[in-house]
Enzyme design. Sequence first.
Site, PDB file in Angstrom:
ATOM      1  N   TYR A  10      -7.626  -8.819  -2.212  1.00 15.73           N
ATOM      2  CA  TYR A  10      -7.458  -7.568  -1.974  1.00 15.73           C
ATOM      3  C   TYR A  10      -5.981  -6.922  -2.334  1.00 15.73           C
ATOM      4  O   TYR A  10      -4.989  -7.570  -2.621  1.00 15.73           O
ATOM      5  CB  TYR A  10      -7.750  -7.612  -0.434  1.00 15.73           C
ATOM      6  CG  TYR A  10      -9.215  -7.824  -0.171  1.00 15.73           C
ATOM      7  CD1 TYR A  10     -10.115  -6.495  -0.216  1.00 15.73           C
ATOM      8  CD2 TYR A  10      -9.484  -8.765   0.252  1.00 15.73           C
ATOM      9  CE1 TYR A  10     -11.332  -6.839   0.075  1.00 15.73           C
ATOM     10  CE2 TYR A  10     -10.865  -9.384   0.648  1.00 15.73           C
ATOM     11  CZ  TYR A  10     -11.859  -8.156   0.317  1.00 15.73           C
ATOM     12  OH  TYR A  10     -13.027  -8.637   0.522  1.00 15.73           O
ATOM     13  N   CYS A  11      -6.008  -5.618  -2.455  1.00 13.01           N
ATOM     14  CA  CYS A  11      -4.980  -4.806  -2.730  1.00 13.01           C
ATOM     15  C   CYS A  11      -3.519  -5.421  -2.165  1.00 13.01           C
ATOM     16  O   CYS A  11      -3.458  -5.722  -0.922  1.00 13.01           O
ATOM     17  CB  CYS A  11      -4.974  -3.366  -2.187  1.00 13.01           C
ATOM     18  SG  CYS A  11      -3.672  -2.215  -3.027  1.00 13.01           S
ATOM     19  N   PRO A  12      -2.329  -5.449  -2.579  1.00 14.74           N
ATOM     20  CA  PRO A  12      -2.180  -5.176  -4.360  1.00 14.74           C
ATOM     21  C   PRO A  12      -2.603  -6.257  -5.397  1.00 14.74           C
ATOM     22  O   PRO A  12      -2.121  -6.210  -6.451  1.00 14.74           O
ATOM     23  CB  PRO A  12      -0.940  -4.875  -4.186  1.00 14.74           C
ATOM     24  CG  PRO A  12      -0.231  -5.738  -3.161  1.00 14.74           C
ATOM     25  CD  PRO A  12      -1.366  -5.974  -2.358  1.00 14.74           C
TER      26      PRO A  12
END
Length: 77
Positions: A10-12
Site C-alpha cells: 500500500y501507498c507509498p
Amino acid sequence: MKQVDCIGLYCPEPVFRARKAMEESEVGEIIEILADDPAAESDIPVLVKKLGQELVEFEKLEDGVLRFVVKIVKEVR
C-alpha cells in the site's frame, strides 16, 4: 520485460518500487508494474509523467489488480 510486483503493498510502497525500477532501467526497456492498491491507479501515472517516461498501457485485471506498462524513454536519476 521487467516486472515490479506490488500486489499486497500500500501507498507509498508501490510508488517507491516503481521509481526504483525506473531508475535501474536502461532507455528503451519496458517495465510492467502490478498493484492492487486503489491509490496506485492515480499515483503511478503521475510518477511516470513526472519522471518523463511513457505509459504505454494501463488495464484493470481481475481481483482488482492494476497493470501498468511503462517504456523508459530517458534516464532517471
